[in-house]
Design a protein around this motif. Structure first.
Motif, PDB file in Angstrom:
ATOM      1  N   PRO A   1       0.837  -1.205   0.000  1.00 37.37           N
ATOM      2  CA  PRO A   1       0.000   0.000   0.000  1.00 37.37           C
ATOM      3  C   PRO A   1       0.872   1.256   0.000  1.00 37.37           C
ATOM      4  O   PRO A   1       2.070   1.192   0.277  1.00 37.37           O
ATOM      5  CB  PRO A   1      -0.783  -0.125   1.324  1.00 37.37           C
ATOM      6  CG  PRO A   1      -0.674  -1.549   1.720  1.00 37.37           C
ATOM      7  CD  PRO A   1       0.618  -2.048   1.183  1.00 37.37           C
ATOM      8  N   LYS A   2       0.262   2.372  -0.303  1.00 31.41           N
ATOM      9  CA  LYS A   2       1.021   3.629  -0.404  1.00 31.41           C
ATOM     10  C   LYS A   2       1.783   3.931   0.886  1.00 31.41           C
ATOM     11  O   LYS A   2       2.920   4.394   0.850  1.00 31.41           O
ATOM     12  CB  LYS A   2       0.080   4.785  -0.739  1.00 31.41           C
ATOM     13  CG  LYS A   2      -0.504   4.708  -2.144  1.00 31.41           C
ATOM     14  CD  LYS A   2      -1.442   5.867  -2.412  1.00 31.41           C
ATOM     15  CE  LYS A   2      -2.036   5.765  -3.816  1.00 31.41           C
ATOM     16  NZ  LYS A   2      -2.999   6.863  -4.090  1.00 31.41           N
ATOM     17  N   LYS A   3       1.152   3.661   2.012  1.00 33.05           N
ATOM     18  CA  LYS A   3       1.805   3.961   3.286  1.00 33.05           C
ATOM     19  C   LYS A   3       2.990   3.039   3.573  1.00 33.05           C
ATOM     20  O   LYS A   3       3.799   3.329   4.455  1.00 33.05           O
ATOM     21  CB  LYS A   3       0.790   3.873   4.433  1.00 33.05           C
ATOM     22  CG  LYS A   3      -0.219   5.012   4.431  1.00 33.05           C
ATOM     23  CD  LYS A   3      -1.039   5.038   5.687  1.00 33.05           C
ATOM     24  CE  LYS A   3      -1.993   6.231   5.697  1.00 33.05           C
ATOM     25  NZ  LYS A   3      -2.768   6.338   6.941  1.00 33.05           N
ATOM     26  N   PHE A   4       3.077   1.916   2.863  1.00 33.42           N
ATOM     27  CA  PHE A   4       4.185   0.990   3.054  1.00 33.42           C
ATOM     28  C   PHE A   4       5.329   1.225   2.063  1.00 33.42           C
ATOM     29  O   PHE A   4       6.380   0.601   2.163  1.00 33.42           O
ATOM     30  CB  PHE A   4       3.710  -0.455   2.905  1.00 33.42           C
ATOM     31  CG  PHE A   4       3.003  -0.995   4.114  1.00 33.42           C
ATOM     32  CD1 PHE A   4       2.953  -0.287   5.301  1.00 33.42           C
ATOM     33  CD2 PHE A   4       2.385  -2.242   4.068  1.00 33.42           C
ATOM     34  CE1 PHE A   4       2.305  -0.782   6.413  1.00 33.42           C
ATOM     35  CE2 PHE A   4       1.736  -2.758   5.175  1.00 33.42           C
ATOM     36  CZ  PHE A   4       1.688  -2.030   6.351  1.00 33.42           C
ATOM     37  N   GLN A   5       5.131   2.101   1.105  1.00 41.38           N
ATOM     38  CA  GLN A   5       6.126   2.271   0.046  1.00 41.38           C
ATOM     39  C   GLN A   5       7.412   2.928   0.539  1.00 41.38           C
ATOM     40  O   GLN A   5       8.441   2.849  -0.129  1.00 41.38           O
ATOM     41  CB  GLN A   5       5.522   3.065  -1.106  1.00 41.38           C
ATOM     42  CG  GLN A   5       4.496   2.269  -1.892  1.00 41.38           C
ATOM     43  CD  GLN A   5       3.838   3.062  -3.003  1.00 41.38           C
ATOM     44  OE1 GLN A   5       4.145   4.232  -3.201  1.00 41.38           O
ATOM     45  NE2 GLN A   5       2.924   2.432  -3.728  1.00 41.38           N
ATOM     46  N   ARG A   6       7.369   3.540   1.689  1.00 44.30           N
ATOM     47  CA  ARG A   6       8.581   4.133   2.257  1.00 44.30           C
ATOM     48  C   ARG A   6       9.493   3.072   2.876  1.00 44.30           C
ATOM     49  O   ARG A   6      10.650   3.332   3.185  1.00 44.30           O
ATOM     50  CB  ARG A   6       8.229   5.168   3.322  1.00 44.30           C
ATOM     51  CG  ARG A   6       7.414   4.652   4.468  1.00 44.30           C
ATOM     52  CD  ARG A   6       7.284   5.686   5.565  1.00 44.30           C
ATOM     53  NE  ARG A   6       8.523   5.853   6.266  1.00 44.30           N
ATOM     54  CZ  ARG A   6       8.605   5.978   7.596  1.00 44.30           C
ATOM     55  NH1 ARG A   6       7.531   5.969   8.331  1.00 44.30           N
ATOM     56  NH2 ARG A   6       9.766   6.140   8.177  1.00 44.30           N
TER      57      ARG A   6
END
Length: 422
Positions: free
Chosen positions: A112-117
């Protein structure tokens, strides 16, 4: 992935010359006997993953039944001596790393977007099982000195759904000693259970640029610097209090997002009141509140359940109950062989059917996996494609994921990832 590509991967992994070279390098093979390393390893994987083993002698009988020629069959004593070699552990560890590099997909789960970091999300846990009481010295059992138990410490990647490391110790060994080194966690997120709470370790993880979400124990009682409810509304009356000072009478919020300090180290505690159990659940993290809300933290932590499912599959579907032996090295060898078999089974099932239910695939491995491994054992490469196609059709009809009931839907990985991405 195509059937032909899977077939080529199997041919590369079970290459006779390569396996013999590995076996000689780690000291498992010194002179080539009738039962060469390739046959020995393959037969062990096939029986452990797809059979129903009740004892070491039963393992020996089934392996002899798989041998392609009579000259490859081996008596019990030579078989036992080969199986208990400490060098076998080294060989299987090499094969586990090879299997991860060869079969495990690097981006199995789109983050998910929040995990892309995060470069990776690591799940940490330990699981124990009893072994023969004669092993109580090397494998002491925490609840009784006269019994013996092994503890497996596992680090697993959420993105690849595969282990990245495992250590075997006595059941009495501290779980915290087997956490990933803080310096290796830069730009990674660690999820761990309550047994892994160690504030000095958390501080080091933060200093090296890593992140963590860890379940907190009921004994935690740090001082609160700032308090908010789940919607982000400040609660100034709770500032400067100890965690245990905030009772249900003092504050009725179901979820509290607390910034705490301990020995100069600041972190967040998410506290939730579970009415059904009449107790609080706690989660510790260093993730910022601007990126991850209190609800996000609780959902992220649910992803850690994947390592519990891996342990359940490892213990229930690789014949751990048949490891009744007095030999320490034999126990370790069988555990590592089980992990190797699990990696192959999971990877093949996912390659044949990306939406496969791993539990259903493991329950029925004797139907779809055994013919494939037997074909590899017999070097029937012209038939492997047919066996792989048959396995694909079987899994698509009998091992697909079924929709979860509403009461259990929130606990699935897909649902957790969807909520984080919302």
């Amino acid at each position: 992935m195509t059937i032909i590509a899977i077939k080529h991967q199997l041919m590369q992994f079970f290459n006779e010359a390569l396996l013999e070279k590995m076996a000689r390098r780690c000291g498992f093979t010194r002179r080539l006997r009738c039962l060469e390393p390739r046959l020995f390893i393959l037969a062990l994987i096939q029986v452990i993953c797809t059979g129903n083993i009740t004892s070491i002698s039963h393992l020996h009988q089934q392996i002899n039944g798989l041998m392609p020629e009579k000259k490859h069959r081996i008596q019990y004593r030579p078989f036992y001596n080969q199986l208990k070699k400490s060098a076998l552990t080294d060989l299987v560890k090499i094969l586990v790393k090879f299997a991860i590099a060869q079969f495990v997909e690097k981006h199995l789960i789109p983050p998910p977007k929040k995990f892309q970091r995060f470069k990776n999300i690591l799940l940490q846990d330990g699981s124990s099982f009893k072994v023969h009481s004669a092993l109580s010295d090397p494998f002491a059992y925490r609840f009784s000195p006269s019994l013996a138990a092994v503890e497996c410490h596992m680090t697993m990647s959420l993105f690849t759904q595969a282990p990245t490391g495992m250590t075997i110790t006595a059941d009495t060994a501290s779980e915290r000693a087997y956490l990933p080194a803080p310096e290796t966690l830069r730009d990674q997120l660690l999820l761990a259970d309550a047994g892994y709470v160690d504030f000095q370790y958390f501080q080091q993880v933060s200093q090296y640029g890593g992140s963590f979400v860890v379940r907190g124990g009921q004994s935690l009682n740090p001082r609160i610097i700032e308090a908010k409810n789940a919607q982000g509304k400040p609660l100034p009356k709770l500032s400067n209090l100890k965690l245990k000072d905030i009772t249900r009478r003092k504050n009725r919020s179901e979820v509290l997002d607390l910034t705490c300090r301990r020995d100069g180290f600041e972190f967040r505690i998410i506290r939730r009141w579970v009415a059904e159990e009449r107790r609080y659940c706690l989660w510790l993290t260093n993730l910022s509140a601007t990126e991850f809300t209190a609800d996000d933290i609780m959902v992220v932590y649910r992803c850690r359940w994947q390592v519990e499912l891996l342990f359940k599959e490892l213990k229930s579907h690789t014949n751990w109950r048949g490891f009744a032996t007095r030999q320490k090295s034999l126990v370790e060898n069988l555990i590592w062989l089980s992990l190797l078999g699990l990696l192959l089974r999971r990877s093949l099932a996912r390659r044949l059917l990306p939406t496969v239910s791993l539990l259903k695939a493991a329950n029925n491995s004797c139907i779809w996996l055994r013919p494939i491994l037997n074909g590899v054992l017999q070097k029937a490469w012209s038939e492997i494609g047919f066996y792989l196609q048959e396995a694909k059709e079987y899994l698509s009809q009998n091992a697909f994921k079924t929709p979860q009931r509403k009461i259990r839907k929130n606990s699935t990985l897909d649902e957790c990832l969807e909520k984080i991405n919302y």
